[in-house]
Scaffold this motif. Structure first.
Motif, PDB file in Angstrom:
ATOM      1  N   VAL A 644      16.385  60.311 -24.355  1.00  0.00           N
ATOM      2  CA  VAL A 644      17.489  59.343 -24.329  1.00  0.00           C
ATOM      3  C   VAL A 644      18.225  59.507 -23.009  1.00  0.00           C
ATOM      4  N   ARG A 645      18.538  58.379 -22.382  1.00  0.00           N
ATOM      5  CA  ARG A 645      19.224  58.412 -21.098  1.00  0.00           C
ATOM      6  C   ARG A 645      20.348  57.400 -21.083  1.00  0.00           C
ATOM      7  N   ALA A 646      21.440  57.752 -20.402  1.00  0.00           N
ATOM      8  CA  ALA A 646      22.590  56.861 -20.244  1.00  0.00           C
ATOM      9  C   ALA A 646      22.761  56.521 -18.776  1.00  0.00           C
ATOM     10  N   CYS A 647      23.152  55.284 -18.499  1.00  0.00           N
ATOM     11  CA  CYS A 647      23.433  54.878 -17.126  1.00  0.00           C
ATOM     12  C   CYS A 647      24.482  53.783 -17.142  1.00  0.00           C
ATOM     13  N   LEU A 648      25.069  53.553 -15.977  1.00  0.00           N
ATOM     14  CA  LEU A 648      26.109  52.544 -15.869  1.00  0.00           C
ATOM     15  C   LEU A 648      25.505  51.148 -15.934  1.00  0.00           C
ATOM     16  N   PRO A 649      26.140  50.226 -16.666  1.00  0.00           N
ATOM     17  CA  PRO A 649      25.700  48.822 -16.588  1.00  0.00           C
ATOM     18  C   PRO A 649      25.849  48.309 -15.150  1.00  0.00           C
ATOM     19  N   LEU A 650      24.987  47.414 -14.746  1.00  0.00           N
ATOM     20  CA  LEU A 650      25.011  46.924 -13.367  1.00  0.00           C
ATOM     21  C   LEU A 650      26.351  46.305 -13.004  1.00  0.00           C
ATOM     22  N   ASP A 651      27.005  45.648 -13.972  1.00  0.00           N
ATOM     23  CA  ASP A 651      28.287  45.018 -13.680  1.00  0.00           C
ATOM     24  C   ASP A 651      29.376  46.045 -13.384  1.00  0.00           C
ATOM     25  N   ASP A 652      29.172  47.295 -13.821  1.00  0.00           N
ATOM     26  CA  ASP A 652      30.181  48.333 -13.621  1.00  0.00           C
ATOM     27  C   ASP A 652      29.908  49.207 -12.398  1.00  0.00           C
ATOM     28  N   VAL A 653      28.802  48.970 -11.710  1.00  0.00           N
ATOM     29  CA  VAL A 653      28.494  49.760 -10.521  1.00  0.00           C
ATOM     30  C   VAL A 653      29.451  49.370  -9.402  1.00  0.00           C
ATOM     31  N   PRO A 654      30.110  50.347  -8.754  1.00  0.00           N
ATOM     32  CA  PRO A 654      31.051  50.005  -7.680  1.00  0.00           C
ATOM     33  C   PRO A 654      30.368  49.199  -6.579  1.00  0.00           C
ATOM     34  N   TRP A 656      30.558  49.331  -3.465  1.00  0.00           N
ATOM     35  CA  TRP A 656      30.148  50.064  -2.270  1.00  0.00           C
ATOM     36  C   TRP A 656      28.838  50.828  -2.478  1.00  0.00           C
ATOM     37  N   GLN A 657      28.333  50.890  -3.682  1.00  0.00           N
ATOM     38  CA  GLN A 657      27.038  51.525  -3.927  1.00  0.00           C
ATOM     39  C   GLN A 657      25.933  50.495  -3.746  1.00  0.00           C
ATOM     40  N   LEU A 658      25.151  50.650  -2.686  1.00  0.00           N
ATOM     41  CA  LEU A 658      24.103  49.682  -2.387  1.00  0.00           C
ATOM     42  C   LEU A 658      22.802  49.989  -3.112  1.00  0.00           C
ATOM     43  N   SER A 659      22.604  51.225  -3.548  1.00  0.00           N
ATOM     44  CA  SER A 659      21.385  51.587  -4.263  1.00  0.00           C
ATOM     45  C   SER A 659      21.757  52.090  -5.652  1.00  0.00           C
ATOM     46  N   VAL A 660      21.061  51.569  -6.661  1.00  0.00           N
ATOM     47  CA  VAL A 660      21.338  51.918  -8.049  1.00  0.00           C
ATOM     48  C   VAL A 660      20.050  52.403  -8.685  1.00  0.00           C
ATOM     49  N   GLU A 661      20.137  53.466  -9.460  1.00  0.00           N
ATOM     50  CA  GLU A 661      18.959  54.020 -10.109  1.00  0.00           C
ATOM     51  C   GLU A 661      18.471  53.122 -11.235  1.00  0.00           C
ATOM     52  N   THR A 662      17.163  53.112 -11.407  1.00  0.00           N
ATOM     53  CA  THR A 662      16.569  52.388 -12.521  1.00  0.00           C
ATOM     54  C   THR A 662      16.893  53.105 -13.822  1.00  0.00           C
ATOM     55  N   CYS A 663      17.301  52.332 -14.825  1.00  0.00           N
ATOM     56  CA  CYS A 663      17.634  52.937 -16.114  1.00  0.00           C
ATOM     57  C   CYS A 663      16.355  53.045 -16.939  1.00  0.00           C
ATOM     58  N   ASP A 664      15.563  54.046 -16.621  1.00  0.00           N
ATOM     59  CA  ASP A 664      14.271  54.236 -17.277  1.00  0.00           C
ATOM     60  C   ASP A 664      14.097  55.723 -17.552  1.00  0.00           C
ATOM     61  N   PRO A 665      14.047  56.140 -18.810  1.00  0.00           N
ATOM     62  CA  PRO A 665      13.933  57.570 -19.102  1.00  0.00           C
ATOM     63  C   PRO A 665      12.634  58.181 -18.620  1.00  0.00           C
ATOM     64  N   ARG A 666      11.601  57.369 -18.402  1.00  0.00           N
ATOM     65  CA  ARG A 666      10.345  57.915 -17.914  1.00  0.00           C
ATOM     66  C   ARG A 666      10.447  58.326 -16.453  1.00  0.00           C
ATOM     67  N   SER A 667      11.305  57.669 -15.672  1.00  0.00           N
ATOM     68  CA  SER A 667      11.427  57.994 -14.263  1.00  0.00           C
ATOM     69  C   SER A 667      12.417  59.113 -14.012  1.00  0.00           C
ATOM     70  N   GLY A 668      13.453  59.226 -14.844  1.00  0.00           N
ATOM     71  CA  GLY A 668      14.461  60.242 -14.599  1.00  0.00           C
ATOM     72  C   GLY A 668      14.669  61.206 -15.732  1.00  0.00           C
ATOM     73  N   GLY A 669      13.822  61.165 -16.762  1.00  0.00           N
ATOM     74  CA  GLY A 669      13.978  62.083 -17.875  1.00  0.00           C
ATOM     75  C   GLY A 669      15.152  61.711 -18.761  1.00  0.00           C
ATOM     76  N   ASP A 711      20.752  44.416 -25.270  1.00  0.00           N
ATOM     77  CA  ASP A 711      20.123  43.432 -24.399  1.00  0.00           C
ATOM     78  C   ASP A 711      18.618  43.635 -24.528  1.00  0.00           C
ATOM     79  N   ALA A 712      17.839  43.115 -23.598  1.00  0.00           N
ATOM     80  CA  ALA A 712      16.389  43.149 -23.759  1.00  0.00           C
ATOM     81  C   ALA A 712      15.820  44.555 -23.750  1.00  0.00           C
ATOM     82  N   SER A 713      16.474  45.487 -23.030  1.00  0.00           N
ATOM     83  CA  SER A 713      15.866  46.816 -22.875  1.00  0.00           C
ATOM     84  C   SER A 713      16.792  47.974 -23.184  1.00  0.00           C
ATOM     85  N   SER A 714      18.087  47.723 -23.491  1.00  0.00           N
ATOM     86  CA  SER A 714      19.022  48.830 -23.681  1.00  0.00           C
ATOM     87  C   SER A 714      20.089  48.465 -24.699  1.00  0.00           C
ATOM     88  N   LEU A 715      20.866  49.497 -25.062  1.00  0.00           N
ATOM     89  CA  LEU A 715      21.999  49.313 -25.976  1.00  0.00           C
ATOM     90  C   LEU A 715      23.264  49.705 -25.230  1.00  0.00           C
TER      91      LEU A 715
END
Length: 903
Positions: A644-654, A656-669, A711-715
């Motif tokens: 299980v992984r948690a990440c910020l919704p895209l609308d909440d990303v500041p 000034w952050q130009l790069s955002v991590e993919t919300c995928d537990p397979r890529s980041g555990g 949504d289609a891929s997350s809660l």
């Protein structure tokens, strides 16, 4: 002896043996006045570091001690093993990396464990397998009932303290001998688990030893894989680790993971079996070549060179070689001939190597006025002979050069010299031992100068680049010219840039810790002076919620100006300190970033910089909140082992952050749910998060989950909100049975897009599908590949039934050379379908090409041919001569004569 007397005698003997054992092996790991707790049992596949770290108690080497207490969030912790170690010149973390393999001139790049690429993987794996390079342990003990510990007999100096317990671990650095009241607060620690399997068949390797090594402080921890090839180890302190898997008869494998990124790292070792490999070396005339040294080196993941000696018949043998791709080469004693071959995973156990004469190239290089040029560097492109460096030479004062030894095949030659245009010349195929080739270089226009700081001190290592103004792109210029339009300043700050056209230009200079600058110049120019300013700087410390320094973070300084580009990155030292220099004035956002179990955690502060100012900033991570939930199936039953992984919704990303991590537990555990399906995510500071879940044979169903908005891929959830239940559905499975035309089962493999290749000895497959649609390819030796496309619906299995394979044919090509009527045994060739001689589109399966050496008959077998007419191209690799040959639908043997080169 009566029964009662027997028991009395046996009891007495046990007591005597027990006393003798205690006298010979006294227990020194007990805390004073307290019995030492019993160590948990270690079994194959699972290992707690409490037992992993246990070894022979070190002998005292000094008179100092370190005392303190082991605690966790609930108070003192008894039964935790505490050790004191430190690195020295012999440990892996301090052994130097060869200069040629360093990634960068940083301190980390000087370490053997941080070498670039895979060249030294086998060397590191070999050292770990041999138990070499482990940091010495100077003292060891177990915390008492009140959590206190005392490490005795230490010499002077600083130590790394390791506290390894059942439910947590911590590593404390730079603790001086003589220290008192040292507090070791256990963290949750990390777990490392995974599998050890065959590289090709993916069958498990039971009993394989997995050694986990802390990269910076070189502690070794071991575990054995179970019957399914699985292992699990932990808890361990966060940090960067190496993992080495080894087993008898298999080539050791090495992986590297930054396991502070996650609390439950999953690794997969794929080991290659060892095999015997042999061959025969022939002279250029086709005769056996005795008494020569044959060299063998793996192309990927290994730097060791194995050698063997040819006997009177030119025969050689390597007893144990991993079944991977190798490069094989052999020189004659005078180094006037060389033989080479590629050894593939499925190559035959014996190969023939035909040596080829080597020649020299010599001549004179002059300028366009006919004057000899001294100091011209000549370098051969893409012609490596064995492990020898790329051939190169410098012209002498008469402009003369001699280059070699070289193969007689066609090649490209680069010529470079300051103040002259670089040149690339194509040299055709040559006969004879030596040939003369003269060259002419045209004079270039140059920009020369120096780079200094504002105090006038020369700056070395500055990258200087010249961009002509108003000149057509280099893509459309003369492709035969290689231009030195970028360079690095030398120790005196000097630079020289050659280009082909006069006129206005722009010079850019950039260096770490200085502000990049651009200068308009006129081409040609001399004594150009480029001044770099140090600019502003930001320094400070990063601490956790309790004020303790943090070392496992990455710094990012974001320029909040729109379209300003990526962030400036930095790291922290052992005390949590950092410094970023060479900054322009402006408004920035300073962020400290790290991965914690199941999510990325960060903290940030705005920074306003004026020219030449030095800002000091303290970044502090918040403790945050915890979020608990449960992973269940569609019937509401717990599903353990879900990431299980948690990440910020895209609308909440500041912004000034130009790069955002993919919300995928397979890529980041992610955090892994327990046996009851429960999971906990910690350190949440944002108002909302999106949760994703993953398990090998399960599919996350956000729409059926509870406690948030799907949504289609997350809660999407709010910490502290309703109870969270993440629902996982059973994934679809693909079933098939591979048979021949007579219905008999075929040993085969099944390749599934994004899921890899599965092997089956009886042709029966039952595999999990992860996506909605799949491309599938079935392969069996002696048969054509069978592609299939499948559509997958959630919860529904796909049964392909019997897959009937169509047999292919094999043809033997006997190769002859019109220019040399002798034997062709051992000559390297390529054989494959002719794309000019066959109709387009080609309606039959395309046979896989062959690359390798001809056998003792001067022939090669090509598999995968259709039972239909086809045109095949045979090419001699050394000089690229080729010949097409047409086969009918059933032809099995054909003789191909490659024509001589036209004179």
């Amino acid at each position: 002896m009566r029964k009662g007397m027997w028991f009395r005698w046996l009891a007495g003997a046990v007591v005597v043996l027990g006393l003798l054992f205690m006298a010979l092996f006294p227990r020194t790991d007990e805390a004073p006045g307290e019995p030492a707790p019993r160590a948990p049992s270690s079994r194959a596949g699972t290992l707690n570091t409490w037992t992993a770290a246990k070894h022979a108690v070190p002998a005292p080497t000094g008179s100092l001690r370190i005392t303190g207490e082991v605690r966790d969030a609930r108070g003192p912790v008894p039964g935790v093993r505490v050790t004191a170690s430190r690195v020295d010149a012999e440990t892996l973390s301090e052994r130097p990396c060869p200069e040629a393999l360093r990634e960068a001139p940083s301190s980390d790049a000087r370490r053997l464990t941080a070498c670039a690429g895979a060249e030294l993987e086998q060397e590191v794996a070999r050292l770990v397998e041999a138990r070499e390079g482990e940091a010495p342990v100077f003292a060891e003990t177990v915390s008492a009932q009140d959590g206190t510990f005392a490490l005795e007999g230490l010499p002077a100096g600083a130590f790394a303290l390791w506290a390894l317990g059942e439910h947590g671990a911590v590593l404390r650095l730079d603790v001086p001998a003589g220290g008192e009241a040292v507090e070791l607060e256990l963290e949750e620690g990390i777990q490392i688990s995974g599998t050890v399997t065959e590289a090709l068949g993916r069958a498990p390797i039971p009993g394989a030893r997995v050694t986990v090594v802390h990269e910076a402080h070189t502690r070794f921890f071991d575990v054995l894989a179970d019957e399914q090839g699985r292992f699990r180890m932990g808890p361990l302190p966060p940090g960067r680790y190496l993992e080495v898997a080894s087993a008898q008869g298999w080539r050791a494998g090495l992986l590297r993971d930054e396991v502070w990124l996650d609390a439950d790292v999953e690794v997969a070792f794929k080991l290659h079996p060892m095999r015997q490999f042999e061959g025969v070396v022939l002279t250029p005339q086709g005769l056996p070549a005795p008494g020569l040294t044959v060299n063998l080196r793996a192309l990927f993941g290994g730097a060791d060179i194995l050698t063997a000696r040819t006997d009177e018949q030119g025969h050689f043998t390597f007893e144990e070689v991993p079944a991977v791709e190798h490069h094989l080469w052999v020189w004659n004693a005078e180094r006037t001939a060389i033989g080479e071959a590629a050894v593939q995973e499925k190559s035959p156990k014996q190969t023939l190597i035909r040596m080829e004469p080597c020649s020299f190239l010599e001549g004179t290089v002059r300028d366009d006025q006919g004057r000899p040029l001294e100091g011209v560097r000549l370098e051969v492109n893409r012609q490596h002979l064995g492990n020898a460096p790329i051939p190169e030479a410098l012209t002498d004062e008469a402009g003369h050069y001699r280059l070699g030894p070289l193969l007689a095949s066609a090649m490209k030659l680069s010529l470079t010299r300051a103040h002259f245009m670089n040149k690339v010349e194509s040299i055709p195929h040559r006969d004879g031992v030596a040939r003369t080739w003269d060259f002419t270089l045209a004079r270039a226009v140059s920009v020369e100068g120096s780079v200094v700081d504002t105090e006038g001190r020369p700056l070395a290592g500055v990258e200087v680049r010249l961009s002509p103004v108003g000149v057509t792109s280099r893509l459309f210029r003369d492709r035969a010219s290689r231009l030195d339009e970028s360079t690095v300043s030398d120790e005196a700050g000097r630079f020289l840039l050659d280009t082909e056209q006069e006129g206005p230009g722009r010079l850019s200079a950039s260096a770490t810790d200085f502000i990049s600058t651009e200068v308009d110049v006129k081409v040609p120019s001399t004594e150009v002076r480029v001044v770099l300013q140090q600019g502003a700087s930001v320094s400070g410390t990063v601490v956790d919620a309790k004020g303790q320094p943090m070392t496992d973070v990455t710094l990012k300084l974001w320029d909040t100006t729109p379209a300003s580009g990526e962030a400036r990155s930095g790291t922290v030292d052992g005390q949590g300190g950092f410094s970023l220099r060479g900054l322009k004035a402006g408004h920035y956002m300073l962020e400290a970033w790290r991965r914690t179990p199941g999510m990325a955690q960060s903290t940030s502060r705005p920074v306003e910089l004026e020219e030449h100012t030095q800002a000091v900033v303290a970044l502090r991570f918040e403790e945050g909140r915890a979020l608990e939930g449960m992973t269940v199936d569609t019937f509401g039953q717990p599903v353990p082992g879900v990431q299980v992984r948690a990440c910020l919704p895209l609308d909440d990303v500041p912004p000034w952050q130009l790069s955002v991590e993919t919300c995928d537990p397979r890529s980041g555990g992610g955090v892994r749910s327990g046996p009851d399906g429960r999971f906990v995510l910690k350190h949440l500071v944002a108002p909302t998060y999106q949760l994703v879940a993953w398990k090998e044979d399960q599919a996350f169903a956000p729409a059926r989950s509870q406690g948030g908005t799907a949504d289609a891929s997350s809660l999407h959830v709010v910490p502290g909100g309703p109870e969270i239940r993440l629902v996982l559905e059973r994934r679809s499975r693909l079933r098939a049975r591979v048979v021949s035309t007579d219905g008999s089962p075929l040993p085969s493999s099944l390749w599934v897009h994004n899921d890899g290749r599965k092997q089956s000895s009886d042709g029966v497959f039952d595999v999990v599908l992860r996506d909605d649609s799949k491309s599938v390819v079935v392969s069996a030796e002696g048969f054509f590949d069978l592609p299939r496309s499948v559509m997958v619906k959630p919860g529904e299995d796909v049964d392909l039934g019997d897959l009937v394979m169509t047999r292919s044919r094999k043809a033997r090509f006997i190769v002859r050379d019109e220019a040399n009527p002798g034997s062709m045994a051992g000559v390297p060739v390529s054989v494959g379908m002719s794309y000019e001689g066959n109709p387009i589109p080609f309606k039959n399966p395309v046979p896989p090409p062959f690359f390798g050496n001809l056998d003792a008959e001067g022939a090669v077998d090509l598999d995968g041919l259709p039972f239909a007419p086809i045109v095949i191209t045979v090419q001699l690799e050394r000089d690229q001569r080729s010949q097409d040959v047409a086969l009918d639908a059933y032809q099995k043997v054909v003789t191909v004569t490659v024509p001589a080169r036209p004179r």
